[in-house]
Design a protein around this motif. Structure first.
Motif, PDB file in Angstrom:
ATOM      1  N   LYS B  27       0.836  -1.202   0.000  1.00  0.00           N
ATOM      2  CA  LYS B  27       0.000   0.000   0.000  1.00  0.00           C
ATOM      3  C   LYS B  27       0.878   1.262   0.000  1.00  0.00           C
ATOM      4  O   LYS B  27       0.625   2.206  -0.760  1.00  0.00           O
ATOM      5  CB  LYS B  27      -0.927  -0.024   1.226  1.00  0.00           C
ATOM      6  CG  LYS B  27      -2.079   0.945   1.192  1.00  0.00           C
ATOM      7  CD  LYS B  27      -3.074   0.601   2.318  1.00  0.00           C
ATOM      8  CE  LYS B  27      -4.360   1.387   2.195  1.00  0.00           C
ATOM      9  NZ  LYS B  27      -4.240   2.773   2.667  1.00  0.00           N
ATOM     10  N   ALA B  30       2.698   1.579  -3.393  1.00  0.00           N
ATOM     11  CA  ALA B  30       1.732   1.903  -4.455  1.00  0.00           C
ATOM     12  C   ALA B  30       1.372   3.385  -4.407  1.00  0.00           C
ATOM     13  O   ALA B  30       1.319   4.062  -5.442  1.00  0.00           O
ATOM     14  CB  ALA B  30       0.483   1.045  -4.305  1.00  0.00           C
ATOM     15  N   ASN B  31       1.134   3.903  -3.208  1.00  0.00           N
ATOM     16  CA  ASN B  31       0.752   5.307  -3.081  1.00  0.00           C
ATOM     17  C   ASN B  31       1.886   6.249  -3.465  1.00  0.00           C
ATOM     18  O   ASN B  31       1.691   7.203  -4.219  1.00  0.00           O
ATOM     19  CB  ASN B  31       0.281   5.589  -1.650  1.00  0.00           C
ATOM     20  CG  ASN B  31      -1.178   5.193  -1.455  1.00  0.00           C
ATOM     21  OD1 ASN B  31      -2.037   5.602  -2.233  1.00  0.00           O
ATOM     22  ND2 ASN B  31      -1.454   4.384  -0.453  1.00  0.00           N
ATOM     23  N   LEU B  40       2.018   1.161  -9.948  1.00  0.00           N
ATOM     24  CA  LEU B  40       2.354  -0.231  -9.637  1.00  0.00           C
ATOM     25  C   LEU B  40       1.418  -1.128 -10.439  1.00  0.00           C
ATOM     26  O   LEU B  40       0.206  -1.022 -10.328  1.00  0.00           O
ATOM     27  CB  LEU B  40       2.174  -0.459  -8.133  1.00  0.00           C
ATOM     28  CG  LEU B  40       2.571  -1.829  -7.573  1.00  0.00           C
ATOM     29  CD1 LEU B  40       4.074  -2.055  -7.719  1.00  0.00           C
ATOM     30  CD2 LEU B  40       2.176  -1.919  -6.094  1.00  0.00           C
ATOM     31  N   TYR B  41       1.993  -2.009 -11.242  1.00  0.00           N
ATOM     32  CA  TYR B  41       1.194  -2.831 -12.149  1.00  0.00           C
ATOM     33  C   TYR B  41       1.130  -4.307 -11.757  1.00  0.00           C
ATOM     34  O   TYR B  41       0.296  -5.045 -12.289  1.00  0.00           O
ATOM     35  CB  TYR B  41       1.765  -2.727 -13.570  1.00  0.00           C
ATOM     36  CG  TYR B  41       1.280  -1.528 -14.345  1.00  0.00           C
ATOM     37  CD1 TYR B  41       0.327  -0.658 -13.814  1.00  0.00           C
ATOM     38  CD2 TYR B  41       1.774  -1.254 -15.612  1.00  0.00           C
ATOM     39  CE1 TYR B  41      -0.115   0.435 -14.534  1.00  0.00           C
ATOM     40  CE2 TYR B  41       1.325  -0.161 -16.335  1.00  0.00           C
ATOM     41  CZ  TYR B  41       0.384   0.686 -15.793  1.00  0.00           C
ATOM     42  OH  TYR B  41      -0.060   1.771 -16.505  1.00  0.00           O
ATOM     43  N   GLU B  42       2.020  -4.756 -10.914  1.00  0.00           N
ATOM     44  CA  GLU B  42       1.985  -6.170 -10.525  1.00  0.00           C
ATOM     45  C   GLU B  42       2.758  -6.352  -9.233  1.00  0.00           C
ATOM     46  O   GLU B  42       3.719  -5.637  -8.964  1.00  0.00           O
ATOM     47  CB  GLU B  42       2.597  -7.060 -11.634  1.00  0.00           C
ATOM     48  CG  GLU B  42       2.507  -8.547 -11.317  1.00  0.00           C
ATOM     49  CD  GLU B  42       2.896  -9.459 -12.494  1.00  0.00           C
ATOM     50  OE1 GLU B  42       2.916  -8.991 -13.656  1.00  0.00           O
ATOM     51  OE2 GLU B  42       3.177 -10.644 -12.240  1.00  0.00           O
ATOM     52  N   VAL B  43       2.302  -7.310  -8.430  1.00  0.00           N
ATOM     53  CA  VAL B  43       3.016  -7.691  -7.211  1.00  0.00           C
ATOM     54  C   VAL B  43       3.149  -9.198  -7.204  1.00  0.00           C
ATOM     55  O   VAL B  43       2.193  -9.904  -7.568  1.00  0.00           O
ATOM     56  CB  VAL B  43       2.256  -7.254  -5.937  1.00  0.00           C
ATOM     57  CG1 VAL B  43       2.979  -7.732  -4.679  1.00  0.00           C
ATOM     58  CG2 VAL B  43       2.061  -5.748  -5.895  1.00  0.00           C
TER      59      VAL B  43
END
Lengths: 251, 251
Positions: B27, B30-31, B40-43
């Protein structure tokens, strides 16, 4: 530490990737699956984009015994998981009549076209039904497709547990102390070598503005776990530190 | 919605996969990245296993502009991230002298072999230094290798932000109401079609034992976002529901 069964999760979630929401399903799924002896080995979070969902689903379905997806099975335009999974396995969507009837009875006059979409499942899939919602998830091959909202996702997981094998559960114990990781590295290395049937991990934390460490022993052999934890606890005491140790697991 | 830059995260984390700990970095990353215009496109979350780390690192490094790894760079036997990343890029580890000096000054007589390991970085990498810890993270190619402990991971991210480009930040607004997703599906679909330059998402929630919905409009065009949110809010009002709307974003 070998395992009979393995699981992965695929979180279809723009809201996680944008930082708007923190995922609340992984910890729950990991614990429930671990207790049933089906350890979680990988998690992926991808965007609500068809090709991303397809590629991740197929990659995980090939690599692990079970894949659990969460998110994207609702009624709105961005809920593309069901159609994407059908495409991944090159099958069509077909109406699941019992679910449509359940939804008719629940929604009455409010059952619009958007909601009816939720009663269409990929051909050959088995619905996952819960008492929480009239719209189902489904299983196709080794992939379980579930809602993203935690209480629904968790109800769906619980409703399929009986259909999954019971492996040997992964057990764990921990010892915690206000000690630095580097001061325990050598003894941990030695104990890991002595007990190859467990996984020994160490996780630093900050509490009360002080550095501390959890040492976790995981595995399927409770005797190895107990011995390893006792040896680490003894070592921490000889270094002059207080410690917290969890209760011994039932044999 | 197109993007100039993209990021992925790789979490090296047995403790996340065992369900012991909930991830606390996604989180935040991403922020921060989203604000800088690097969405952010993938984790992925993988186990502390060399081949898993190598494969995931290379797959993500090829697919996205930047990869941020967290976890596994400490002094203990299970901290294998640095060595795995070096192997992924087929380079050796070499001593980073300034970090060793920093660690000597910080640890003094407590600088044992396990800790010294943290001063070895893959050849050609650039250290990521913070004031929180003497042991560095590092960047190699487009991969940023960081600690797993949230306050250290976050300090490392902040220390590299200036070295990353400033894309156009992704903006978002939301409207929330105690309304069911299926009752808004049609209007959302129409508005998504009307504003192709935004991403419109809807996220059900349960509060006070009632079903509610957040509708989120995201994108880089604030006018489209504002118009879409206003139209949805108006529609919710015409259906007779109260709503909460966030303040307008600065232009």
């Amino acid at each position: 530490m070998s395992s009979d069964q393995s699981a992965a999760m695929l979180i279809i979630g723009n809201e996680i990737l944008s930082g708007r929401t923190a995922d609340a399903n992984v910890k729950f799924f990991a614990n429930i699956l671990g207790k049933q002896g089906i350890p979680l080995y990988e998690v992926r979070v991808v965007r609500d984009i068809e090709i991303e969902i397809i590629e991740a689903t197929l990659a995980l379905a090939e690599k692990y015994d079970y894949v659990f997806t969460t998110g994207g099975i609702g009624p709105t335009h961005d809920d593309i998981t069901t159609a994407s999974i059908a495409k991944a396995f090159t099958v069509k969507l077909e109406l699941h009549k019992p679910s449509l009837e359940k939804m008719e009875s629940y929604y009455g006059a409010h059952l619009n076209e958007a909601r009816k979409k939720m009663a269409f499942l990929p051909e050959g899939s088995v619905p996952i039904e819960t008492r929480i919602t009239s719209a189902p998830g489904f299983r196709i091959h080794n992939v379980f497709v579930m809602a993203g909202v935690p209480i629904i996702a968790q109800a769906m997981l619980e409703s399929v547990l009986d259909t999954l094998p019971n492996g040997m559960p992964v057990l764990s114990r921990f010892v915690e102390a206000y000690i630095a990781e580097g001061d325990l590295a050598d003894i941990m290395d030695a104990i890991q070598t002595e007990y190859p049937d467990i996984d020994l991990g160490s996780y630093p934390f900050f509490r009360n503005e002080t550095v501390g460490l959890s040492v976790v022993a995981k595995g399927r052999n409770i005797d190895s776990i107990n011995s390893a934890i006792e040896k680490i606890a003894t070592h921490i005491k000889t270094l002059g530190h207080e410690l917290t140790i969890d209760a011994e697991l039932p044999n």
